[in-house]
Design a protein around this motif. Structure first.
Motif, PDB file in Angstrom:
ATOM      1  N   LEU A  80       0.834  -1.202   0.000  1.00  0.00           N
ATOM      2  CA  LEU A  80       0.000   0.000   0.000  1.00  0.00           C
ATOM      3  C   LEU A  80       0.873   1.258   0.000  1.00  0.00           C
ATOM      4  O   LEU A  80       0.612   2.214  -0.744  1.00  0.00           O
ATOM      5  CB  LEU A  80      -0.935  -0.005   1.213  1.00  0.00           C
ATOM      6  CG  LEU A  80      -1.879   1.180   1.370  1.00  0.00           C
ATOM      7  CD1 LEU A  80      -2.816   1.315   0.173  1.00  0.00           C
ATOM      8  CD2 LEU A  80      -2.672   1.038   2.672  1.00  0.00           C
ATOM      9  N   ILE A  81       1.926   1.252   0.807  1.00  0.00           N
ATOM     10  CA  ILE A  81       2.849   2.393   0.836  1.00  0.00           C
ATOM     11  C   ILE A  81       3.517   2.548  -0.526  1.00  0.00           C
ATOM     12  O   ILE A  81       3.552   3.639  -1.096  1.00  0.00           O
ATOM     13  CB  ILE A  81       3.902   2.235   1.958  1.00  0.00           C
ATOM     14  CG1 ILE A  81       3.226   2.310   3.334  1.00  0.00           C
ATOM     15  CG2 ILE A  81       5.006   3.284   1.828  1.00  0.00           C
ATOM     16  CD1 ILE A  81       4.121   1.884   4.494  1.00  0.00           C
ATOM     17  N   GLU A  82       4.044   1.464  -1.046  1.00  0.00           N
ATOM     18  CA  GLU A  82       4.745   1.481  -2.337  1.00  0.00           C
ATOM     19  C   GLU A  82       3.828   2.014  -3.440  1.00  0.00           C
ATOM     20  O   GLU A  82       4.256   2.811  -4.277  1.00  0.00           O
ATOM     21  CB  GLU A  82       5.222   0.063  -2.677  1.00  0.00           C
ATOM     22  CG  GLU A  82       6.234  -0.028  -3.783  1.00  0.00           C
ATOM     23  CD  GLU A  82       7.666   0.220  -3.332  1.00  0.00           C
ATOM     24  OE1 GLU A  82       8.319   1.064  -3.970  1.00  0.00           O
ATOM     25  OE2 GLU A  82       8.129  -0.413  -2.374  1.00  0.00           O
ATOM     26  N   ASP A  83       2.568   1.612  -3.414  1.00  0.00           N
ATOM     27  CA  ASP A  83       1.590   2.063  -4.429  1.00  0.00           C
ATOM     28  C   ASP A  83       1.351   3.566  -4.376  1.00  0.00           C
ATOM     29  O   ASP A  83       0.887   4.148  -5.362  1.00  0.00           O
ATOM     30  CB  ASP A  83       0.246   1.357  -4.242  1.00  0.00           C
ATOM     31  CG  ASP A  83       0.264  -0.091  -4.682  1.00  0.00           C
ATOM     32  OD1 ASP A  83       1.241  -0.514  -5.336  1.00  0.00           O
ATOM     33  OD2 ASP A  83      -0.704  -0.808  -4.359  1.00  0.00           O
ATOM     34  N   GLY A 105       0.378   4.000  10.464  1.00  0.00           N
ATOM     35  CA  GLY A 105      -0.773   4.736   9.963  1.00  0.00           C
ATOM     36  C   GLY A 105      -1.587   3.925   8.968  1.00  0.00           C
ATOM     37  O   GLY A 105      -2.823   3.896   9.032  1.00  0.00           O
ATOM     38  N   CYS A 106      -0.914   3.251   8.058  1.00  0.00           N
ATOM     39  CA  CYS A 106      -1.619   2.411   7.084  1.00  0.00           C
ATOM     40  C   CYS A 106      -2.321   1.241   7.771  1.00  0.00           C
ATOM     41  O   CYS A 106      -3.433   0.869   7.381  1.00  0.00           O
ATOM     42  CB  CYS A 106      -0.661   1.918   6.005  1.00  0.00           C
ATOM     43  SG  CYS A 106      -0.224   3.209   4.799  1.00  0.00           S
ATOM     44  N   PHE A 107      -1.678   0.671   8.783  1.00  0.00           N
ATOM     45  CA  PHE A 107      -2.348  -0.402   9.520  1.00  0.00           C
ATOM     46  C   PHE A 107      -3.675   0.091  10.087  1.00  0.00           C
ATOM     47  O   PHE A 107      -4.711  -0.555   9.947  1.00  0.00           O
ATOM     48  CB  PHE A 107      -1.479  -0.955  10.661  1.00  0.00           C
ATOM     49  CG  PHE A 107      -2.291  -1.817  11.598  1.00  0.00           C
ATOM     50  CD1 PHE A 107      -2.676  -3.092  11.213  1.00  0.00           C
ATOM     51  CD2 PHE A 107      -2.718  -1.328  12.815  1.00  0.00           C
ATOM     52  CE1 PHE A 107      -3.480  -3.870  12.044  1.00  0.00           C
ATOM     53  CE2 PHE A 107      -3.517  -2.092  13.649  1.00  0.00           C
ATOM     54  CZ  PHE A 107      -3.896  -3.370  13.261  1.00  0.00           C
ATOM     55  N   SER A 116     -11.593   7.351  12.955  1.00  0.00           N
ATOM     56  CA  SER A 116     -11.842   8.104  11.716  1.00  0.00           C
ATOM     57  C   SER A 116     -10.549   8.308  10.924  1.00  0.00           C
ATOM     58  O   SER A 116      -9.453   8.370  11.490  1.00  0.00           O
ATOM     59  CB  SER A 116     -12.482   9.456  12.031  1.00  0.00           C
ATOM     60  OG  SER A 116     -11.516  10.357  12.540  1.00  0.00           O
ATOM     61  N   THR A 117     -10.723   8.429   9.624  1.00  0.00           N
ATOM     62  CA  THR A 117      -9.587   8.684   8.737  1.00  0.00           C
ATOM     63  C   THR A 117      -8.854   9.955   9.151  1.00  0.00           C
ATOM     64  O   THR A 117      -7.619   9.968   9.235  1.00  0.00           O
ATOM     65  CB  THR A 117     -10.075   8.793   7.275  1.00  0.00           C
ATOM     66  OG1 THR A 117     -10.702   7.554   6.908  1.00  0.00           O
ATOM     67  CG2 THR A 117      -8.932   9.084   6.325  1.00  0.00           C
ATOM     68  N   ALA A 118      -9.614  11.009   9.426  1.00  0.00           N
ATOM     69  CA  ALA A 118      -8.994  12.289   9.806  1.00  0.00           C
ATOM     70  C   ALA A 118      -8.172  12.148  11.078  1.00  0.00           C
ATOM     71  O   ALA A 118      -7.062  12.689  11.170  1.00  0.00           O
ATOM     72  CB  ALA A 118     -10.066  13.362   9.988  1.00  0.00           C
ATOM     73  N   THR A 119      -8.688  11.407  12.061  1.00  0.00           N
ATOM     74  CA  THR A 119      -7.952  11.204  13.311  1.00  0.00           C
ATOM     75  C   THR A 119      -6.650  10.473  13.045  1.00  0.00           C
ATOM     76  O   THR A 119      -5.588  10.875  13.539  1.00  0.00           O
ATOM     77  CB  THR A 119      -8.809  10.436  14.334  1.00  0.00           C
ATOM     78  OG1 THR A 119      -9.954  11.234  14.657  1.00  0.00           O
ATOM     79  CG2 THR A 119      -8.026  10.107  15.593  1.00  0.00           C
ATOM     80  N   ILE A 120      -6.708   9.413  12.266  1.00  0.00           N
ATOM     81  CA  ILE A 120      -5.504   8.630  11.969  1.00  0.00           C
ATOM     82  C   ILE A 120      -4.448   9.508  11.286  1.00  0.00           C
ATOM     83  O   ILE A 120      -3.294   9.549  11.711  1.00  0.00           O
ATOM     84  CB  ILE A 120      -5.842   7.400  11.098  1.00  0.00           C
ATOM     85  CG1 ILE A 120      -6.692   6.409  11.893  1.00  0.00           C
ATOM     86  CG2 ILE A 120      -4.563   6.730  10.571  1.00  0.00           C
ATOM     87  CD1 ILE A 120      -7.332   5.322  11.051  1.00  0.00           C
ATOM     88  N   ILE A 121      -4.854  10.223  10.253  1.00  0.00           N
ATOM     89  CA  ILE A 121      -3.898  11.057   9.524  1.00  0.00           C
ATOM     90  C   ILE A 121      -3.321  12.133  10.438  1.00  0.00           C
ATOM     91  O   ILE A 121      -2.097  12.313  10.501  1.00  0.00           O
ATOM     92  CB  ILE A 121      -4.540  11.654   8.255  1.00  0.00           C
ATOM     93  CG1 ILE A 121      -4.850  10.534   7.256  1.00  0.00           C
ATOM     94  CG2 ILE A 121      -3.623  12.711   7.631  1.00  0.00           C
ATOM     95  CD1 ILE A 121      -5.682  10.963   6.056  1.00  0.00           C
ATOM     96  N   LEU A 144      -0.599   9.158   3.582  1.00  0.00           N
ATOM     97  CA  LEU A 144      -1.709   8.526   4.310  1.00  0.00           C
ATOM     98  C   LEU A 144      -3.057   8.919   3.713  1.00  0.00           C
ATOM     99  O   LEU A 144      -3.973   8.092   3.639  1.00  0.00           O
ATOM    100  CB  LEU A 144      -1.650   8.861   5.795  1.00  0.00           C
ATOM    101  CG  LEU A 144      -0.474   8.247   6.561  1.00  0.00           C
ATOM    102  CD1 LEU A 144      -0.498   8.692   8.022  1.00  0.00           C
ATOM    103  CD2 LEU A 144      -0.467   6.722   6.461  1.00  0.00           C
ATOM    104  N   ASP A 145      -3.179  10.154   3.237  1.00  0.00           N
ATOM    105  CA  ASP A 145      -4.418  10.571   2.596  1.00  0.00           C
ATOM    106  C   ASP A 145      -4.650   9.765   1.317  1.00  0.00           C
ATOM    107  O   ASP A 145      -5.766   9.289   1.072  1.00  0.00           O
ATOM    108  CB  ASP A 145      -4.365  12.075   2.286  1.00  0.00           C
ATOM    109  CG  ASP A 145      -5.663  12.583   1.698  1.00  0.00           C
ATOM    110  OD1 ASP A 145      -6.710  12.450   2.363  1.00  0.00           O
ATOM    111  OD2 ASP A 145      -5.639  13.120   0.570  1.00  0.00           O
TER     112      ASP A 145
END
Length: 153
Positions: A80-83, A105-107, A116-121, A144-145
Motif C-alpha cells: 500500500l505504501i509502495e503504491d 498509519g496504514c495499519f 476516523s480517517t482524519a484522526t488517523i492522519i 496517508l491521505d
C-alpha cells in the motif's frame, strides 16, 4: 463518556501511537521477537520515567494492536505504501523512522474502522512532527491521505 475521559483516552492513544512507532523501529533494527518487544515496552517504556523524562500513559491494548497488526500485515501494508509513493521513490529509500510511521498509519487505515480517517492522519502527522520537520510531516499527510482513498470508502 465525559470530556475529561475522552481527553484522557485520546492522550493515551496518542502515546500508544508514538510508542508503537518506536517499537516497530526497534523491531526493524534489532529483529526482536514481538512477544519480547511487547514485554520490554510494557515493563520499561509505557508510562515509565527514563532519564528524568516522564513518558505518557499509553493505552496498552491499542499499542499492542498497532504493533502486532502492523507486523502481521507488513507485506500488505508495504504494498500500500509502495503504491502511493512517487515514481522515483521506493520503500527502500524511506527513512527508517518515516517508514514505521507510515506502516502504523496504514495499519490503522486498514484495520481500525472504529477510528476516523482524519484522526488517523492527524495523529501520524503529529508523530512525524516529533521526529521530522514540516516537509516530512506534509509527506506523511499526503501518503496517508492517498492510502486512505484506496482502502476506505
Amino acid at each position: 463518556m465525559s470530556n475529561e475521559n475522552q481527553l484522557s483516552r485520546a492522550q493515551s492513544r496518542s502515546a500508544a501511537r508514538l510508542a508503537a512507532v518506536q517499537a516497530l523501529y526497534q523491531k526493524d533494527m534489532e529483529d526482536i521477537g514481538i512477544s519480547r518487544l511487547l514485554i520490554e515496552f510494557h515493563e520499561h517504556r509505557l508510562g515509565a520515567e527514563i532519564e528524568d523524562n516522564q513518558y505518557a500513559k499509553a493505552d496498552r491494548h491499542f499499542f499492542d494492536d498497532i504493533v502486532m497488526g502492523t507486523d502481521k500485515r507488513r507485506a500488505e501494508i508495504d504494498a500500500l505504501i509502495e503504491d502511493n509513493l512517487g515514481e522515483k521513490w521506493s520503500i527502500k529509500r524511506l527513512d527508517k523512522t518515516m517508514l514505521q510511521i507510515l506502516r502504523a498509519g496504514c495499519f490503522e487505515l486498514l484495520a481500525r474502522a472504529d477510528v476516523s480517517t482524519a484522526t488517523i492522519i492527524n495523529e501520524y502527522v503529529d508523530v512525524a512532527h516529533a521526529f521530522f520537520d514540516e516537509a516530512e510531516a506534509k509527506f506523511t499527510n499526503g501518503l496517508l491521505d492517498a492510502a486512505a482513498k484506496k482502502v476506505r470508502v
